[in-house]
Design an enzyme around this catalytic site. Structure first.
Site, PDB file in Angstrom:
ATOM      1  N   MET A  30       0.849  -1.193   0.000  1.00 17.59           N
ATOM      2  CA  MET A  30       0.000   0.000   0.000  1.00 17.59           C
ATOM      3  C   MET A  30       0.887   1.246   0.000  1.00 17.59           C
ATOM      4  SD  MET A  30      -3.413  -0.966   2.089  1.00 17.59           S
ATOM      5  CE  MET A  30      -2.778  -0.782   3.728  1.00 17.59           C
ATOM      6  N   GLY A  31       2.112   1.107  -0.486  1.00 18.31           N
ATOM      7  CA  GLY A  31       3.024   2.242  -0.562  1.00 18.31           C
ATOM      8  C   GLY A  31       3.620   2.572   0.791  1.00 18.31           C
ATOM      9  N   ALA A  32       4.101   3.823   0.940  1.00 19.08           N
ATOM     10  CA  ALA A  32       4.825   4.246   2.151  1.00 19.08           C
ATOM     11  C   ALA A  32       5.908   3.199   2.452  1.00 19.08           C
ATOM     12  CB  ALA A  32       3.882   4.439   3.332  1.00 19.08           C
ATOM     13  N   LEU A  33       6.689   2.931   1.435  1.00 20.16           N
ATOM     14  CA  LEU A  33       7.637   1.806   1.495  1.00 20.16           C
ATOM     15  C   LEU A  33       8.748   2.042   2.509  1.00 20.16           C
ATOM     16  CD1 LEU A  33       7.948   1.143  -2.350  1.00 20.16           C
ATOM     17  CD2 LEU A  33       6.377   0.088  -0.703  1.00 20.16           C
ATOM     18  N   HIS A  37       9.531  -3.637   3.383  1.00 20.66           N
ATOM     19  CA  HIS A  37       9.098  -3.928   2.009  1.00 20.66           C
ATOM     20  C   HIS A  37      10.300  -4.238   1.116  1.00 20.66           C
ATOM     21  CE1 HIS A  37       5.732  -1.005   3.139  1.00 20.66           C
ATOM     22  NE2 HIS A  37       5.065  -2.089   2.789  1.00 20.66           N
ATOM     23  N   GLY A 148       5.130 -10.363   4.456  1.00 19.47           N
ATOM     24  CA  GLY A 148       5.852 -10.299   5.725  1.00 19.47           C
ATOM     25  C   GLY A 148       5.073 -10.964   6.844  1.00 19.47           C
TER      26      GLY A 148
HETATM   27  O1  PAF Z   1      -0.131  -5.789   3.734  1.00 25.06           O
HETATM   28  C1  PAF Z   1      -0.516  -4.876   2.970  1.00 25.06           C
HETATM   29  O2  PAF Z   1       0.166  -3.892   2.707  1.00 25.06           O
HETATM   30  C2  PAF Z   1      -1.905  -4.967   2.370  1.00 25.06           C
HETATM   31  O3  PAF Z   1      -2.790  -5.577   3.253  1.00 25.06           O
HETATM   32  C3  PAF Z   1      -1.924  -5.665   1.001  1.00 25.06           C
HETATM   33  C4  PAF Z   1      -1.496  -7.109   1.109  1.00 25.06           C
HETATM   34  C5  PAF Z   1      -1.024  -4.923   0.041  1.00 25.06           C
HETATM   35  C6  PAF Z   1      -3.349  -5.653   0.431  1.00 25.06           C
HETATM   36  O4  PAF Z   1      -3.836  -4.357   0.277  1.00 25.06           O
END
Ligand code: PAF
Length: 281
Positions: A30-33, A37, A148
């Protein structure tokens, strides 16, 4: 990096990559890496010909509208980090692209798996996760997808989803990545005030201390001990601590050495909700 906003263009690119015999490792985000990630991505890049990443803040998995609104978003910063790990395919769709229908009606039944912990405290959350992950898997058609273990229950739900839908891919679980002071990496950490960030590592510390007690105390005794530890720290508001088996995530009442047991915690620090977990057996 090839960046796409539409399902059509993404599918077209992936179809030709597959025709050329390339394998695809996928990391949905969902970004904000953060480094957590990036660790998944480096592994995916190493184990596959191409690394595909999605950045999509999925509105239907937020049960709290304020949490959705405050979720950190910075696509340009994310793109620079994706370049740094050699991402080949970025899929960053709009909400309308992912959800053209007026209302999402798809419903999954994960039974007991979603009746506990995150599923119990965040109604509808896992259905929202399953809907978007199924759509993303159908678009990206990865050989392997990386998740994760901080979101341990999400991982269990996704493994079940893949089983139920008979999807031809491997789910690769990856160990929690922590800050040097022990705090589990999370996009939500960005929202902590400096004084909250300073005490946030206590979550992991309490979990570690709890594990040290496993030969002296039963799971219910440890559960009470953890609750007391959080109570003595008024900055935290503990939502739950639960020791559960590592497959069906059902509460463990006594230690069975051959059965995996994991302690799960969700706690608020100010208005930021943090989760973490630790293995007992
Ligand atoms: O873990 C996340 O960031 C979210 O739940 C995912 C798996 C990208 C689904 O929106």
């Amino acid at each position: 990096m090839n960046t796409f906003n539409t399902i059509h263009d993404t599918k077209q690119f992936i179809a030709s990559a597959k025709k050329a015999g390339k394998s695809i490792g996928f990391v949905p985000t969902m970004g904000a890496l953060h480094e957590g990630h990036l660790t998944l991505m480096r592994r995916a890049k190493q184990e596959n010909d191409l690394l595909a990443v999605s950045v999509f803040v999925n509105p239907i998995q937020f049960n709290n509208p304020e949490d959705l609104e405050k979720y950190p978003r910075d696509l340009n910063k994310d793109k620079a980090l994706l370049e740094s790990v050699g991402c080949d395919i970025l899929f960053a769709p709009s909400t309308a692209e992912m959800y053209p229908e007026e209302k999402v009606t798809e419903h999954f039944n994960f039974g007991k798996l979603e009746a506990v912990m995150e599923g119990a405290f965040r109604p509808g959350h896992f259905n929202g996760v399953a809907v978007v992950v199924k759509r993303l898997f159908n678009i990206i058609t990865p050989d392997k997808a990386y998740f994760g273990e901080k979101d341990f229950q999400q991982l269990a739900i996704i493994k079940r989803l893949v089983e139920m839908e008979k999807m031809p891919l491997t789910i690769v679980p990856c160990a929690i990545v922590r800050e040097p002071d022990g705090l589990a990496m999370s996009s939500r950490n960005e929202r902590l005030k400096p004084e909250e960030r300073a005490i946030a590592p206590l979550i992991h510390q309490i979990l570690q201390e709890a594990v040290e007690l496993k030969n002296k105390k039963s799971p219910p005794e440890i559960t009470r001990w953890v609750a007391d530890r959080f109570k003595s720290n008024p900055s935290f508001s503990l939502e739950y601590f639960q020791i559960a088996d590592d497959t069906f995530l059902q509460p463990v009442k006594q230690w069975e050495k051959n059965k995996g047991a994991v302690g799960f915690v969700a706690a608020f620090l100010g208005d930021v909700r943090l989760i973490d977990n630790i293995r007992f057996y």
